[in-house]
Design a protein around this motif. Structure first.
Motif, mmCIF file in Angstrom:
data_model
loop_
_atom_site.group_PDB
_atom_site.id
_atom_site.type_symbol
_atom_site.label_atom_id
_atom_site.label_comp_id
_atom_site.label_asym_id
_atom_site.label_seq_id
_atom_site.Cartn_x
_atom_site.Cartn_y
_atom_site.Cartn_z
ATOM 1 N N LYS A 137 0.837 -1.190 0.000
ATOM 2 C CA LYS A 137 0.000 0.000 0.000
ATOM 3 C C LYS A 137 0.880 1.251 0.000
ATOM 4 C CE LYS A 137 -3.898 -2.139 2.413
ATOM 5 N NZ LYS A 137 -4.792 -2.091 3.600
ATOM 6 N N PRO A 138 0.574 2.212 -0.852
ATOM 7 C CA PRO A 138 1.437 3.407 -0.926
ATOM 8 C C PRO A 138 1.376 4.261 0.328
ATOM 9 C CG PRO A 138 -0.518 3.668 -2.290
ATOM 10 C CD PRO A 138 -0.529 2.248 -1.846
ATOM 11 N N SER A 139 0.335 4.114 1.115
ATOM 12 C CA SER A 139 0.193 4.961 2.304
ATOM 13 C C SER A 139 0.927 4.413 3.519
ATOM 14 C CB SER A 139 -1.291 5.123 2.640
ATOM 15 O OG SER A 139 -1.881 3.844 2.872
ATOM 16 N N ILE A 140 1.499 3.205 3.398
ATOM 17 C CA ILE A 140 2.174 2.561 4.522
ATOM 18 C C ILE A 140 3.684 2.648 4.312
ATOM 19 C CG2 ILE A 140 2.465 0.446 5.829
ATOM 20 C CD1 ILE A 140 -0.256 1.705 6.124
ATOM 21 N N PHE A 141 4.383 3.097 5.342
ATOM 22 C CA PHE A 141 5.845 3.177 5.303
ATOM 23 C C PHE A 141 6.388 2.146 6.304
ATOM 24 C CE2 PHE A 141 6.015 6.867 2.678
ATOM 25 C CZ PHE A 141 4.838 7.565 2.957
ATOM 26 N N GLN A 144 8.537 2.897 9.436
ATOM 27 C CA GLN A 144 7.950 3.664 10.533
ATOM 28 C C GLN A 144 7.088 2.792 11.444
ATOM 29 O OE1 GLN A 144 5.869 7.026 8.886
ATOM 30 N NE2 GLN A 144 7.690 7.859 7.843
ATOM 31 N N THR A 145 6.975 1.512 11.117
ATOM 32 C CA THR A 145 6.151 0.619 11.924
ATOM 33 C C THR A 145 6.935 0.133 13.139
ATOM 34 O OG1 THR A 145 6.863 -1.291 10.638
ATOM 35 C CG2 THR A 145 4.864 -0.147 9.904
ATOM 36 N N ASP A 167 -2.289 -4.655 7.128
ATOM 37 C CA ASP A 167 -2.552 -3.431 6.358
ATOM 38 C C ASP A 167 -1.343 -3.015 5.529
ATOM 39 O OD1 ASP A 167 -2.002 -1.064 9.106
ATOM 40 O OD2 ASP A 167 -0.869 -2.819 8.415
ATOM 41 N N ASP A 170 -1.935 -4.824 -0.367
ATOM 42 C CA ASP A 170 -3.281 -4.893 -0.932
ATOM 43 C C ASP A 170 -3.660 -6.345 -1.127
ATOM 44 O OD1 ASP A 170 -2.637 -2.003 -2.987
ATOM 45 O OD2 ASP A 170 -3.792 -2.162 -1.119
#
Length: 606
Positions: A137-141, A144-145, A167, A170
């Motif tokens: 997903k482009p919104s997940i980095f 940073q998790t 998450d 996809d």
């Protein structure tokens, strides 16, 4: 009151010591019978309810142990998957030359019932490989998790997350997947360079839930799972807790140590049993209501019969123990006498009643006297051994000195003054080593130097008649030996071996190590001797040799070694007529510490 009790106790103790065995047995069995009757009467008046509680806790612990075993097996499987990806795929590949996806796909297919996805990320969070989900997903980095940061911060550990919705990728099936993430630090190879990265294995949460879901605890209890901070991983009523309709004491339970704990929560008493899941720090918590069973009439009757049987057993047991207590001193005294008869050291115990204490005291006195007599005999034997060693040593030194001075006189009379001076100089150095500050045990290097000086003296006397070699192998460095053991053998080799030789005589001294033993071979290519002559040389029988010398030096060396170290050590002679002779010394391989200890023992004996 205390003083009265002490006086009474003192009188009872004094009376017991004066009693006979028969009286002690009679009074003891009477007291035990009375105590048993009193205990039985008192036991029938008691009721208790802890047995049910103990059984409940035991059953809960057994169930939790089984659940923990199943959960541990599931987690180990995931850890094996992680290890397989890292050590069989990542470590063996250069990611710029070959894709890891194919190998990871095979591993995923083998474990797809328990896995959701496997992915590898570089240090910046970029995805290097992922199966079966490959579209991030482009919104997940990822960098940073929490799972990524934990893997990079604590590189040596495996990290398990709490359950969460997947998450990161996809899902082509648009399914909501609950997962537990296992992350670890890995090293990626790119163009031959090593870079840091993170391996992520997403496990299906349904596998963990299945392990815990069908667990049944006594009295309607249940099991839930938390992480080390108390956050819920699984709870049979997890949705109600998340929606605020139900509460659980999970934060406090996370701080409990393994075992059972009684607590009161929301006005109800319950027992909480905790088991820590290995590798993760997760807490497996079993909750059972506190149910104390107060029995009815049937239960009371059953309890009374059980208590009666237990009391009878206890009385029998106590009577047996008391009888054994009285008879034990007799048995121990008998065993001690048997040990003494076998020649072993034993301490005589003076205990029990009056007759036994008197008998034990008499035997102890007898043993003490025997030990003193034995110590005196041992001291006398040690003194005798030391005196014999000193006599042997005194036989060697004058014998050698006589032969050497005889050679000096002969050279002086022949006008060979320069050689006589060299011989006297070597003799002085030789005796300096021989003195050795009164020590019997000297470094092997000093003993070999002593041999070299002696050979120098004899080579001057027998010029050009024989050659000599003295060598020590590297493994003998730092070892110690008994003083004046090699020189008498060289003397024997010269007088008996070289006396009949014309030219090209050779004497070799070779020191080497064989296991825990030091071996020194003195070999000559002289006339040799028969097996009977070699045996007589060590046994002290009369020698029938045509050369000068009586062989006393060789025998003394053999006896000195055996008196010092035992019959296992000493000399061995290998010889045949006209084939030469090898005399082998076998001594223990002593280091500096062992030599100092032997010297200290000699000082104490002196």
């Amino acid at each position: 009151m205390g003083a009265l009790f002490k006086r009474l106790a003192g009188k009872l103790t004094e009376g017991y010591r004066g009693m006979s065995i028969q009286m002690v047995l009679s009074l003891s069995f009477t007291a035990v019978a009375l105590a048993g009757i009193i205990f039985l009467g008192a036991g029938l008046m008691l009721r208790f309810s802890d047995s049910t509680q103990a059984l409940t806790q035991e059953a809960t612990q057994r169930v939790l142990s089984q659940v923990n075993m199943n959960l541990d097996s599931y987690l180990r499987r995931m850890m094996r998957v992680s290890d397989a990806v890292y050590y069989r795929i990542i470590k063996k590949m250069d990611i710029t030359q070959r894709s890891m996806s194919e190998s990871m796909s095979l591993l995923y297919e083998e474990n797809r019932d328990a896995l959701v996805s496997i992915a590898v990320f570089n240090e910046g969070g970029g995805m290097e490989a992922s199966v079966p989900l490959s579209t991030a997903k482009p919104s997940i980095f990822p960098n940073q998790t929490s799972w990524f940061r934990m893997a990079m911060d604590k590189m040596e550990n495996l990290h398990f997350s709490t359950p969460h919705i997947q998450d990161l990728f996809d899902d082509p099936d648009y399914r909501t997947r609950w997962v537990v993430s296992l992350s670890r630090h890995v090293q990626l190879t790119q163009d031959g360079r090593t870079e840091r990265g993170v391996l992520l294995v997403d496990m299906s949460f349904s596998g963990i839930a299945q392990v815990c879901r069908d667990v049944e605890l006594p009295n309607g209890g249940y099991v839930y799972l938390t992480d080390r901070s108390g956050e819920l991983i699984y709870h049979p009523r997890q949705q109600l807790i998340y929606s605020g309709l139900l509460e659980e004491n999970n934060l406090e339970a996370a701080g409990y140590s393994d075992g059972s704990h009684a607590e009161r929560f929301q006005g109800r008493s319950r027992v909480v049993t905790v088991k820590t899941v290995g590798y993760t720090g997760w807490k497996l918590v079993g909750v059972t209501p506190d149910s104390r069973l107060w029995g009815d009439a049937d239960s009371l009757l059953l309890f009374g019969i059980s208590l009666l049987l237990f009391s009878a057993f206890l009385m029998t047991f106590l009577n047996f123990r008391v009888s054994a207590y009285i008879a034990d001193p007799i048995l121990r005294l008998d065993q001690a006498v048997k040990e003494l008869e076998a020649g072993r050291e034993v301490e005589i115990e003076e205990s029990g009643c009056y007759e036994l204490r008197r008998l034990g005291h008499s035997i102890a006195s007898m043993v003490s006297t025997m030990r003193h007599l034995m110590d005196d005999i041992i001291r006398q034997e040690e003194q005798k051994r030391r005196s014999e060693l000193e006599v042997l040593q005194s036989q060697i030194n004058p014998h050698f000195l006589y032969n050497t001075l005889d050679s000096v006189i002969w050279m002086t009379e022949c006008g060979r003054t320069q050689e006589a001076v060299q011989m006297v100089t070597s003799l002085a150095r030789l005796f300096r080593i021989s003195l050795s500050k009164g020590r019997r045990v000297i470094p092997l290097s000093d003993e070999l130097d002593h041999a070299r000086h002696y050979l120098n003296i004899q080579q001057i006397r027998y010029k050009n008649k024989f050659e000599a070699q003295v060598r020590a192998r590297p493994e003998t460095e730092g070892l110690y030996t008994l003083k004046l053991t090699v020189q008498p053998l060289l003397e024997n080799a010269i007088y008996h071996g070289m006396a009949g030789a014309d030219e090209d005589g050779l004497i070799v001294v070779d020191a080497y190590r064989e296991g825990d033993d030091l071996m020194i071979d003195v070999t000559d290519n002289g006339v040799g001797m028969t097996e009977e002559t070699a045996a007589a040389l060590l046994s002290g029988q009369r020698l029938e040799l045509r050369t000068s010398g009586s062989g006393i030096g060789v025998r003394n060396v053999h006896r000195r070694i055996q008196l010092t170290f035992g019959a296992r050590y000493g000399l061995t002679i290998f010889s045949e007529p006209d084939e030469g002779t090898t005399v082998r010394l076998r001594l223990p391989a002593l280091d500096a510490e062992q030599a100092a200890r032997l010297q200290q023992e000699d000082s104490h004996e002196a």
